[in-house]
Motif scaffolding. Structure first.
Motif, PDB file in Angstrom:
ATOM      1  N   GLY A 108       0.794  -1.228   0.000  1.00 30.33           N
ATOM      2  CA  GLY A 108       0.000   0.000   0.000  1.00 30.33           C
ATOM      3  C   GLY A 108       0.828   1.281   0.000  1.00 30.33           C
ATOM      4  N   LEU A 109       2.081   1.220   0.457  1.00 31.89           N
ATOM      5  CA  LEU A 109       2.911   2.425   0.538  1.00 31.89           C
ATOM      6  C   LEU A 109       3.559   2.723  -0.813  1.00 31.89           C
ATOM      7  N   ASP A 110       3.532   4.004  -1.223  1.00 28.82           N
ATOM      8  CA  ASP A 110       4.333   4.337  -2.404  1.00 28.82           C
ATOM      9  C   ASP A 110       5.757   4.614  -1.945  1.00 28.82           C
ATOM     10  N   ARG A 111       6.624   4.823  -2.902  1.00 27.69           N
ATOM     11  CA  ARG A 111       8.060   4.945  -2.611  1.00 27.69           C
ATOM     12  C   ARG A 111       8.358   6.072  -1.596  1.00 27.69           C
ATOM     13  N   ALA A 112       7.734   7.226  -1.830  1.00 24.47           N
ATOM     14  CA  ALA A 112       8.010   8.384  -0.964  1.00 24.47           C
ATOM     15  C   ALA A 112       7.520   8.140   0.461  1.00 24.47           C
ATOM     16  N   GLU A 113       6.334   7.519   0.564  1.00 28.44           N
ATOM     17  CA  GLU A 113       5.786   7.208   1.897  1.00 28.44           C
ATOM     18  C   GLU A 113       6.688   6.198   2.615  1.00 28.44           C
ATOM     19  N   ALA A 114       7.157   5.223   1.843  1.00 32.22           N
ATOM     20  CA  ALA A 114       8.026   4.193   2.426  1.00 32.22           C
ATOM     21  C   ALA A 114       9.321   4.823   2.936  1.00 32.22           C
ATOM     22  N   GLU A 115       9.904   5.695   2.135  1.00 34.65           N
ATOM     23  CA  GLU A 115      11.142   6.386   2.540  1.00 34.65           C
ATOM     24  C   GLU A 115      10.921   7.128   3.863  1.00 34.65           C
ATOM     25  N   ALA A 116       9.803   7.847   3.932  1.00 33.06           N
ATOM     26  CA  ALA A 116       9.520   8.671   5.114  1.00 33.06           C
ATOM     27  C   ALA A 116       9.283   7.801   6.348  1.00 33.06           C
ATOM     28  N   GLU A 117       8.507   6.711   6.144  1.00 33.71           N
ATOM     29  CA  GLU A 117       8.176   5.855   7.291  1.00 33.71           C
ATOM     30  C   GLU A 117       9.416   5.124   7.807  1.00 33.71           C
ATOM     31  N   VAL A 118      10.236   4.625   6.884  1.00 32.19           N
ATOM     32  CA  VAL A 118      11.446   3.906   7.301  1.00 32.19           C
ATOM     33  C   VAL A 118      12.405   4.876   8.004  1.00 32.19           C
ATOM     34  N   ALA A 119      12.518   6.086   7.487  1.00 33.39           N
ATOM     35  CA  ALA A 119      13.396   7.073   8.133  1.00 33.39           C
ATOM     36  C   ALA A 119      12.959   7.306   9.582  1.00 33.39           C
ATOM     37  N   ARG A 120      11.626   7.341   9.774  1.00 32.80           N
ATOM     38  CA  ARG A 120      11.095   7.559  11.113  1.00 32.80           C
ATOM     39  C   ARG A 120      11.381   6.354  12.030  1.00 32.80           C
ATOM     40  N   ILE A 121      11.202   5.162  11.492  1.00 35.27           N
ATOM     41  CA  ILE A 121      11.462   3.938  12.276  1.00 35.27           C
ATOM     42  C   ILE A 121      12.946   3.883  12.663  1.00 35.27           C
ATOM     43  N   VAL A 122      13.803   4.226  11.712  1.00 35.08           N
ATOM     44  CA  VAL A 122      15.244   4.189  11.984  1.00 35.08           C
ATOM     45  C   VAL A 122      15.591   5.188  13.086  1.00 35.08           C
ATOM     46  N   ARG A 123      15.019   6.373  12.996  1.00 31.94           N
ATOM     47  CA  ARG A 123      15.334   7.430  13.959  1.00 31.94           C
ATOM     48  C   ARG A 123      14.762   7.126  15.349  1.00 31.94           C
ATOM     49  N   GLU A 124      13.518   6.641  15.373  1.00 32.11           N
ATOM     50  CA  GLU A 124      12.824   6.516  16.658  1.00 32.11           C
ATOM     51  C   GLU A 124      13.030   5.173  17.352  1.00 32.11           C
ATOM     52  N   VAL A 125      13.353   4.128  16.584  1.00 27.75           N
ATOM     53  CA  VAL A 125      13.419   2.794  17.200  1.00 27.75           C
ATOM     54  C   VAL A 125      14.749   2.079  16.957  1.00 27.75           C
ATOM     55  N   LEU A 126      15.158   1.993  15.703  1.00 23.97           N
ATOM     56  CA  LEU A 126      16.278   1.100  15.386  1.00 23.97           C
ATOM     57  C   LEU A 126      17.640   1.642  15.802  1.00 23.97           C
ATOM     58  N   THR A 127      17.742   2.949  16.046  1.00 24.80           N
ATOM     59  CA  THR A 127      19.035   3.495  16.478  1.00 24.80           C
ATOM     60  C   THR A 127      18.904   4.271  17.780  1.00 24.80           C
ATOM     61  N   ASN A 128      19.980   4.325  18.494  1.00 24.17           N
ATOM     62  CA  ASN A 128      20.110   5.263  19.616  1.00 24.17           C
ATOM     63  C   ASN A 128      21.011   6.388  19.108  1.00 24.17           C
ATOM     64  N   PRO A 129      20.427   7.556  18.830  1.00 25.69           N
ATOM     65  CA  PRO A 129      21.192   8.632  18.187  1.00 25.69           C
ATOM     66  C   PRO A 129      22.384   9.143  19.009  1.00 25.69           C
ATOM     67  N   VAL A 130      22.430   8.780  20.281  1.00 24.45           N
ATOM     68  CA  VAL A 130      23.584   9.196  21.093  1.00 24.45           C
ATOM     69  C   VAL A 130      24.861   8.504  20.603  1.00 24.45           C
ATOM     70  N   ILE A 131      24.718   7.241  20.189  1.00 26.49           N
ATOM     71  CA  ILE A 131      25.916   6.463  19.846  1.00 26.49           C
ATOM     72  C   ILE A 131      25.905   5.867  18.443  1.00 26.49           C
ATOM     73  N   GLU A 132      24.734   5.848  17.794  1.00 24.55           N
ATOM     74  CA  GLU A 132      24.644   5.114  16.530  1.00 24.55           C
ATOM     75  C   GLU A 132      24.232   6.001  15.360  1.00 24.55           C
ATOM     76  N   GLU A 133      24.599   5.550  14.155  1.00 22.99           N
ATOM     77  CA  GLU A 133      24.103   6.179  12.934  1.00 22.99           C
ATOM     78  C   GLU A 133      23.637   5.065  12.003  1.00 22.99           C
ATOM     79  N   ALA A 134      22.851   5.425  11.008  1.00 21.06           N
ATOM     80  CA  ALA A 134      22.273   4.393  10.152  1.00 21.06           C
ATOM     81  C   ALA A 134      22.142   4.875   8.722  1.00 21.06           C
ATOM     82  N   SER A 135      22.085   3.912   7.814  1.00 20.44           N
ATOM     83  CA  SER A 135      21.724   4.221   6.437  1.00 20.44           C
ATOM     84  C   SER A 135      20.747   3.141   6.002  1.00 20.44           C
TER      85      SER A 135
END
Lengths: 81, 232
Positions: free
Chosen positions: A49-76
């Motif tokens: 159901g997600l188009d490319r732009a929505e997917a990019e935005a949602e994944v960026a949010r998941i990476v920022r809010e859950v998958l990384t601890n911004p104090v010590i980690e970075e992600a791509s």
């Protein structure tokens, strides 16, 4: 659609595990490896159901809010159709 | 004064902490289940050690999204007293209630041993009953206790006297040899900006009775009880 997410410690943070691997490689006389950074790899399967732009935005949010601890980690990440 | 001890799947010092409050400080205490947002009118919240949610993803990373933590974050932001020990410290850092992060120990090993801590500030509800500079003995038991924060945060912690404890020699010297896990500047515990949240890796809950090798940890719980009594 799948998102491939790579998380590592920031460059400014000592990666004790990566360094231990690098030291072992050097000891074993493998050539040409100057540094090793160890990290985590996630594969997220996304709804059609997600188009490319929505997917990019949602994944960026998941990476920022859950998958990384911004104090010590970075992600791509990259999204694969 | 009513104390609440959080219980996550994987908490394993919840009963130790409950025991200290109930049997040694003789205060009312209740367990607070992770899936409920109800803090049951508690006056102070204790976040115990263990491996909440199996330490999956990162230590404390899943626990911070638990319903009970949403209430604890609000409680702390309103000035409520919150004390995180070991995994509790990791959860409070992940939740943003304390600055910094706990990384894998520098030596990459799980470390379980007695350590010495120097009391760096008495200006907190958790340490006001301890003399500044006093050395306390407590055990540590962790894989991710290597405290890290960026240079700006460290400068702020120092300027605001928010480093509560540092790993030290038995004589109270801060040396690299006394640092068990690679923590930045031997930091073992830090306070929040409002001084109402403390997190520390060593276990005062496991060092509150002399039969366990040290009763120094009880000084923190006594301070906390006195602070609550004074606040009434």
């Amino acid at each position: 659609m799948k998102a491939h997410v790579y998380v590592t410690l920031k460059r400014t943070v000592l990666d004790a595990q990566g360094q231990t691997v690098a030291d072992a490689l050097r000891r074993m006389q493998y050539r040409g490896v100057s540094d090793v950074r160890q990290g985590k790899y996630f594969v997220l399967t996304l709804d059609d159901g997600l188009d490319r732009a929505e997917a990019e935005a949602e994944v960026a949010r998941i990476v920022r809010e859950v998958l990384t601890n911004p104090v010590i980690e970075e992600a791509s990440f990259r999204i694969e159709e | 004064m009513k104390f609440g001890v959080l219980v996550f799947p994987g908490s394993n010092c919840d009963h130790d902490t409950y025991h200290v409050i109930n049997e040694l400080t003789k205060q009312p205490v209740t367990f607070l289940w992770h899936a409920s947002e109800d803090l049951q009118g508690c006056d102070a919240i204790l976040v115990p050690g263990g491996f909440a949610y199996g330490d999956y993803l990162r230590t404390g990373a899943i626990a911070k999204f638990a319903p009970v933590m949403q209430s604890v974050i609000k409680f702390a932001n309103n000035g409520g007293l919150v004390f995180g020990i070991c995994n509790g410290f990791q959860i409070l850092c992940e939740s943003g209630l304390l600055p910094g992060a706990l990384m894998r120990n520098a030596g990459l090993h799980y470390i379980c041993k007695q350590v010495h801590l120097r009391t760096e500030t008495t200006d907190s509800p958790f340490t006001h009953g301890i003399e500044r500079g006093r050395v306390l003995q407590m055990p540590i038991g962790h894989m991710e206790g290597n405290y890290f924060c960026d240079a700006d945060t460290l400068a702020k912690l120092k300027a605001e006297d928010r480093i509560a404890f540092r790993y030290a020699t038995p004589a109270g010297e801060i040396t690299p040899g006394a640092n068990p896990n690679g923590s930045l500047e031997n930091i073992a515990g830090v306070l929040s900006e409002g001084r109402n949240v403390l997190g520390m890796m060593p276990h005062p809950d496991r060092s509150s009775e002399s039969i366990l090798g040290s009763a120094d940890g009880l000084l923190l719980f006594r301070s906390l009880v006195e602070s609550l009594a004074l606040a009434r």
